[in-house]
Design a protein around this motif. Structure first.
Motif, PDB file in Angstrom:
ATOM      1  N   LEU A  77      -2.419  24.088  26.864  1.00  0.00           N
ATOM      2  CA  LEU A  77      -2.914  23.424  25.647  1.00  0.00           C
ATOM      3  C   LEU A  77      -1.746  22.973  24.765  1.00  0.00           C
ATOM      4  O   LEU A  77      -1.793  21.885  24.173  1.00  0.00           O
ATOM      5  CB  LEU A  77      -3.837  24.359  24.879  1.00  0.00           C
ATOM      6  CG  LEU A  77      -5.203  24.632  25.519  1.00  0.00           C
ATOM      7  CD1 LEU A  77      -5.973  25.677  24.709  1.00  0.00           C
ATOM      8  CD2 LEU A  77      -6.016  23.345  25.640  1.00  0.00           C
ATOM      9  N   ILE A  78      -0.720  23.809  24.664  1.00  0.00           N
ATOM     10  CA  ILE A  78       0.461  23.426  23.888  1.00  0.00           C
ATOM     11  C   ILE A  78       1.122  22.203  24.511  1.00  0.00           C
ATOM     12  O   ILE A  78       1.490  21.244  23.812  1.00  0.00           O
ATOM     13  CB  ILE A  78       1.454  24.600  23.791  1.00  0.00           C
ATOM     14  CG1 ILE A  78       0.881  25.713  22.923  1.00  0.00           C
ATOM     15  CG2 ILE A  78       2.794  24.128  23.219  1.00  0.00           C
ATOM     16  CD1 ILE A  78       1.744  26.961  22.897  1.00  0.00           C
ATOM     17  N   THR A  81      -0.984  19.091  23.850  1.00  0.00           N
ATOM     18  CA  THR A  81      -0.905  18.667  22.450  1.00  0.00           C
ATOM     19  C   THR A  81       0.428  18.003  22.145  1.00  0.00           C
ATOM     20  O   THR A  81       0.485  16.936  21.505  1.00  0.00           O
ATOM     21  CB  THR A  81      -1.104  19.878  21.514  1.00  0.00           C
ATOM     22  OG1 THR A  81      -2.369  20.489  21.799  1.00  0.00           O
ATOM     23  CG2 THR A  81      -1.066  19.453  20.061  1.00  0.00           C
ATOM     24  N   LEU A  84       0.542  14.479  23.797  1.00  0.00           N
ATOM     25  CA  LEU A  84      -0.315  13.459  23.185  1.00  0.00           C
ATOM     26  C   LEU A  84       0.134  13.104  21.767  1.00  0.00           C
ATOM     27  O   LEU A  84      -0.187  12.019  21.270  1.00  0.00           O
ATOM     28  CB  LEU A  84      -1.763  13.940  23.164  1.00  0.00           C
ATOM     29  CG  LEU A  84      -2.431  14.098  24.535  1.00  0.00           C
ATOM     30  CD1 LEU A  84      -3.832  14.688  24.397  1.00  0.00           C
ATOM     31  CD2 LEU A  84      -2.492  12.760  25.267  1.00  0.00           C
ATOM     32  N   ILE A  85       0.856  14.016  21.115  1.00  0.00           N
ATOM     33  CA  ILE A  85       1.360  13.751  19.754  1.00  0.00           C
ATOM     34  C   ILE A  85       2.881  13.892  19.785  1.00  0.00           C
ATOM     35  O   ILE A  85       3.423  14.983  19.541  1.00  0.00           O
ATOM     36  CB  ILE A  85       0.736  14.723  18.728  1.00  0.00           C
ATOM     37  CG1 ILE A  85      -0.790  14.739  18.873  1.00  0.00           C
ATOM     38  CG2 ILE A  85       1.125  14.323  17.312  1.00  0.00           C
ATOM     39  CD1 ILE A  85      -1.479  15.732  17.967  1.00  0.00           C
ATOM     40  N   LEU A  88       4.875  15.786  17.082  1.00  0.00           N
ATOM     41  CA  LEU A  88       4.821  17.245  17.140  1.00  0.00           C
ATOM     42  C   LEU A  88       5.802  17.779  18.177  1.00  0.00           C
ATOM     43  O   LEU A  88       6.415  18.832  17.977  1.00  0.00           O
ATOM     44  CB  LEU A  88       3.405  17.710  17.467  1.00  0.00           C
ATOM     45  CG  LEU A  88       2.358  17.608  16.362  1.00  0.00           C
ATOM     46  CD1 LEU A  88       1.021  18.142  16.874  1.00  0.00           C
ATOM     47  CD2 LEU A  88       2.795  18.384  15.131  1.00  0.00           C
ATOM     48  N   ARG A  89       5.937  17.060  19.268  1.00  0.00           N
ATOM     49  CA  ARG A  89       6.875  17.506  20.310  1.00  0.00           C
ATOM     50  C   ARG A  89       8.300  17.535  19.768  1.00  0.00           C
ATOM     51  O   ARG A  89       9.043  18.488  20.004  1.00  0.00           O
ATOM     52  CB  ARG A  89       6.787  16.584  21.525  1.00  0.00           C
ATOM     53  CG  ARG A  89       7.796  16.926  22.619  1.00  0.00           C
ATOM     54  CD  ARG A  89       7.540  16.165  23.884  1.00  0.00           C
ATOM     55  NE  ARG A  89       8.491  16.541  24.922  1.00  0.00           N
ATOM     56  CZ  ARG A  89       8.381  16.197  26.191  1.00  0.00           C
ATOM     57  NH1 ARG A  89       7.357  15.468  26.588  1.00  0.00           N
ATOM     58  NH2 ARG A  89       9.283  16.588  27.067  1.00  0.00           N
ATOM     59  N   THR A 135       4.093  25.725  29.949  1.00  0.00           N
ATOM     60  CA  THR A 135       4.280  24.654  28.965  1.00  0.00           C
ATOM     61  C   THR A 135       5.350  23.672  29.400  1.00  0.00           C
ATOM     62  O   THR A 135       5.138  22.449  29.404  1.00  0.00           O
ATOM     63  CB  THR A 135       4.645  25.249  27.590  1.00  0.00           C
ATOM     64  OG1 THR A 135       3.601  26.109  27.143  1.00  0.00           O
ATOM     65  CG2 THR A 135       4.862  24.149  26.562  1.00  0.00           C
TER      66      THR A 135
END
Length: 253
Positions: A77-78, A81, A84-85, A88-89, A135
């Motif tokens: 999930l991390i 996320t 897709l953003i 944030l990465r 991840t």
């Protein structure tokens, strides 16, 4: 575990020769059993004392599997996320690296202080060691999509969600399973380490008590149990991979 040993008879031969050498060196050198017991002594002790460590196996396995499942799910999930953003990465990727730089042996006492000696702090330890490889591997899989395929999806008018679901996600599955294979080898050992810090039962408790009593044979029993269940869980991941990523299996054949 058959999936690990399906490369023929050579691994079995190497393992047999190793145990024969171990058995021989302990007898010829007359090494005391408390210092290095022979494999035959360890096997005999495992057969006679299995009622002592059988409940410990269930406790450790429950902890390891639960932590592996939660850690892998959180890791995926991390990765999804952060992929897709992108903003944030860029902001949080360094913290993923930093999360692995804190030694577990230092972090574990803090978790005990904050959350007590129950199941939850042990679970956190396993999640921390399992989520990272999933991840990182998944992020690499999402990012390393062939350019021509990405260009084709854009030319065909695919939405961002369609591109992710039909191209980036399938492309990330092989690396993700590679991360799972790493995580599964950490899960059992992470459970044992967490049990060293305070637990009523578990292979870590059995190992600690055996070491304190200089029962080296029982310490080796605990080590072999850890190896066995690590290989077992690894084999399960390999079998799941073969059923999920069928195009990879066909390509390898």
């Amino acid at each position: 575990m058959i999936t690990i040993w399906n490369k023929g008879w050579k691994p079995f031969l190497v393992l047999l020769l190793f145990f024969l050498f171990w058995e021989g060196i302990t007898h010829f050198q007359e090494i005391p059993a408390w210092l290095l017991p022979a494999p035959s002594i360890i096997f005999k002790e495992a057969v006679t004392s299995y009622p002592l460590f059988l409940p410990d196996i269930g406790a450790t396995l429950k902890l390891a599997v639960t932590g592996l499942l939660l850690g892998s799910a959180i890791g995926f999930l991390i990765a999804m996320t952060l992929h897709l953003i992108p903003s944030l990465r860029n902001a949080f990727y360094p913290f993923l690296i930093l999360s692995q730089n804190v030694p577990i042996i230092v972090l574990a006492p803090l978790l005990v202080i904050w959350f007590g000696f129950g199941f939850f702090p042990k679970l956190i330890i396993i999640i921390l060691v399992c989520f990272f490889p999933v991840t990182i591997a998944s992020l690499d899989g999402f990012s390393n999509v062939p350019r021509e395929l990405m260009h084709y999806m854009r030319m065909s008018g695919a939405t961002r969600f369609q591109t992710f679901a039909k191209l980036e996600l399938p492309n990330a599955l092989p690396p993700m399973f590679s991360g799972l294979k790493i995580a599964v080898t950490y899960s059992v050992m992470g459970a044992v380490i967490s049990e060293w810090l305070g637990a009523e039962k578990g292979i870590g408790v059995f190992m600690t008590l055996s070491s304190s009593a200089f029962r080296t044979d029982r310490v080796f029993i605990a080590i072999f149990i850890i190896i066995f269940f690590s290989m077992l869980l690894y084999s399960i991941i390999v079998m799941i991979e073969k059923n999920v990523i069928k195009w990879k299996v066909k390509g390898e054949e």
